[in-house]
Design a protein around this motif. Structure first.
Motif, short mmCIF file in Angstrom:
data_model
loop_
_atom_site.label_atom_id
_atom_site.label_comp_id
_atom_site.label_asym_id
_atom_site.label_seq_id
_atom_site.Cartn_x
_atom_site.Cartn_y
_atom_site.Cartn_z
N THR A 11 3.43 3.77 -12.55
CA THR A 11 2.30 4.66 -12.22
C THR A 11 0.95 4.03 -12.52
O THR A 11 -0.04 4.37 -11.87
CB THR A 11 2.41 6.00 -12.99
OG1 THR A 11 2.65 5.72 -14.36
CG2 THR A 11 3.51 6.88 -12.44
N GLU A 12 0.88 3.11 -13.48
CA GLU A 12 -0.41 2.53 -13.88
C GLU A 12 -0.75 1.25 -13.12
O GLU A 12 -1.84 0.70 -13.31
CB GLU A 12 -0.40 2.24 -15.39
CG GLU A 12 -0.10 3.45 -16.27
CD GLU A 12 -1.12 4.57 -16.07
OE1 GLU A 12 -2.32 4.26 -15.98
OE2 GLU A 12 -0.71 5.73 -16.00
N LEU A 13 0.14 0.77 -12.28
CA LEU A 13 -0.09 -0.52 -11.63
C LEU A 13 -1.04 -0.40 -10.45
O LEU A 13 -1.07 0.60 -9.75
CB LEU A 13 1.24 -1.11 -11.13
CG LEU A 13 2.32 -1.42 -12.17
CD1 LEU A 13 3.44 -2.22 -11.53
CD2 LEU A 13 1.75 -2.17 -13.37
N THR A 14 -1.82 -1.47 -10.23
CA THR A 14 -2.67 -1.55 -9.05
C THR A 14 -1.80 -1.95 -7.85
O THR A 14 -0.66 -2.39 -8.01
CB THR A 14 -3.78 -2.60 -9.23
OG1 THR A 14 -3.16 -3.90 -9.33
CG2 THR A 14 -4.59 -2.33 -10.49
N GLU A 15 -2.38 -1.83 -6.66
CA GLU A 15 -1.65 -2.24 -5.46
C GLU A 15 -1.28 -3.73 -5.53
O GLU A 15 -0.18 -4.13 -5.14
CB GLU A 15 -2.50 -1.97 -4.22
CG GLU A 15 -1.79 -2.26 -2.92
CD GLU A 15 -2.64 -1.91 -1.70
OE1 GLU A 15 -2.63 -2.71 -0.75
OE2 GLU A 15 -3.31 -0.86 -1.71
N GLN A 16 -2.19 -4.55 -6.06
CA GLN A 16 -1.93 -5.99 -6.17
C GLN A 16 -0.79 -6.26 -7.15
O GLN A 16 0.03 -7.16 -6.94
CB GLN A 16 -3.20 -6.73 -6.63
CG GLN A 16 -4.31 -6.79 -5.59
CD GLN A 16 -5.00 -5.43 -5.36
OE1 GLN A 16 -5.06 -4.58 -6.27
NE2 GLN A 16 -5.52 -5.23 -4.16
N GLN A 17 -0.73 -5.48 -8.24
CA GLN A 17 0.35 -5.66 -9.22
C GLN A 17 1.69 -5.24 -8.63
O GLN A 17 2.71 -5.87 -8.87
CB GLN A 17 0.04 -4.86 -10.49
CG GLN A 17 -1.08 -5.46 -11.33
CD GLN A 17 -1.51 -4.55 -12.46
OE1 GLN A 17 -1.62 -3.33 -12.31
NE2 GLN A 17 -1.76 -5.13 -13.63
N VAL A 18 1.68 -4.17 -7.83
CA VAL A 18 2.90 -3.74 -7.15
C VAL A 18 3.38 -4.85 -6.21
O VAL A 18 4.57 -5.19 -6.18
CB VAL A 18 2.68 -2.42 -6.38
CG1 VAL A 18 3.85 -2.13 -5.45
CG2 VAL A 18 2.47 -1.27 -7.37
N ALA A 42 0.83 -1.21 0.00
CA ALA A 42 0.00 0.00 0.00
C ALA A 42 0.87 1.26 0.00
O ALA A 42 0.60 2.21 -0.75
CB ALA A 42 -0.93 0.00 1.21
N HIS A 92 2.75 1.47 -3.42
CA HIS A 92 1.80 1.80 -4.49
C HIS A 92 1.47 3.28 -4.47
O HIS A 92 1.37 3.93 -5.52
CB HIS A 92 0.53 0.96 -4.33
CG HIS A 92 -0.52 1.28 -5.33
ND1 HIS A 92 -1.69 1.95 -5.01
CD2 HIS A 92 -0.59 1.05 -6.66
CE1 HIS A 92 -2.42 2.10 -6.09
NE2 HIS A 92 -1.79 1.57 -7.11
N ARG A 93 1.31 3.83 -3.28
CA ARG A 93 1.02 5.28 -3.17
C ARG A 93 2.18 6.11 -3.73
O ARG A 93 1.96 7.09 -4.45
CB ARG A 93 0.77 5.62 -1.70
CG ARG A 93 0.16 6.99 -1.49
CD ARG A 93 -0.40 7.16 -0.09
NE ARG A 93 0.66 7.19 0.93
CZ ARG A 93 0.81 6.26 1.88
NH1 ARG A 93 0.01 5.21 1.93
NH2 ARG A 93 1.77 6.38 2.77
N GLY A 115 2.69 5.63 -7.66
CA GLY A 115 1.57 6.12 -8.45
C GLY A 115 1.57 7.61 -8.69
O GLY A 115 0.79 8.12 -9.50
#
Length: 202
Positions: free
Chosen positions: A51-58, A34, A37-38, A41
């Motif tokens: 920048t385009e990745l979701t938290e799950q992808q990170v 989390a 990802h913040r 992003g």
């Protein structure tokens, strides 16, 4: 305020007068996703390429990295507050090795600083944090030289590294990596180097 990271074992810990205690923790892909990802992003982290990745992808990216012997990710925490993402890697196991002559004792570093707090950046803050990270990488890991490869368009990062004592190397083109688990586009990068004897003479 309790330290949410207090139970985690650091690979490096250093108290700096007037700055605080800095701990370098192995990144926990799930628990730290989390926060990372913040950071990645934000527009200012565009050159990090996430920048385009979701938290799950990170989380998945760093879970994959955690399975490697040659690349390592760390969360840098100052007095219980996350302040940087540090990645270290063996240059000979990375695409950068195709662009310069790797020396014994070299180590590659990627560094993403947390966004400045409400008060903005403090003078000398980055230099003191990087000095601790350099102590871990060069002394703790017993390496002779750090190599960094910021994107040539990332003028702020390049200026920061040079201001911290890194010597500029050549501008190179890192080749595209297209593997089942990893995709990295081609990158034009400014190499820069920091010798241990310069940072820690004697």
């Amino acid at each position: 305020m309790s330290d949410p990271y207090a139970s985690r074992t650091p690979v490096h810990e250093q108290a700096v007068d007037g700055f605080g205690t800095v701990r370098v923790l192995p990144l926990d892909p799930g628990a730290d996703a989390a926060v990372i990802h913040r950071w990645v992003g934000e527009e200012r982290a565009a050159f990090w390429g996430m920048t385009e990745l979701t938290e799950q992808q990170v989380a998945a990216v760093y879970a994959h990295m955690a399975a490697l012997d040659t690349h390592h990710a760390h969360l840098v925490v100052r007095d219980g507050e996350p302040v940087a993402l540090l990645q270290t890697y063996e240059p000979e196991a990375d695409r950068v090795s195709e662009c310069y002559d790797v020396r014994p004792g070299d180590i590659g570093v990627h560094l993403l600083l947390a966004p400045a707090g409400p008060g903005g950046g403090q003078r000398g803050w980055t230099a003191r944090l990087v000095a601790v990270i350099a102590a871990y990488v060069l002394l703790g890991l017993d390496r002779r030289r750090v190599v960094v490869d910021p994107d040539v368009r990332n003028e702020k990062a390049i200026a920061r590294f040079l201001g911290l004592g890194f010597a500029p190397g050549p501008v190179v083109v890192l080749p595209e990596i297209d593997l089942p688990d990893v995709y990295l586009p081609e990158k034009k990068a400014q190499l820069a180097f920091l010798d241990r004897k310069l940072m820690f003479p004697g």
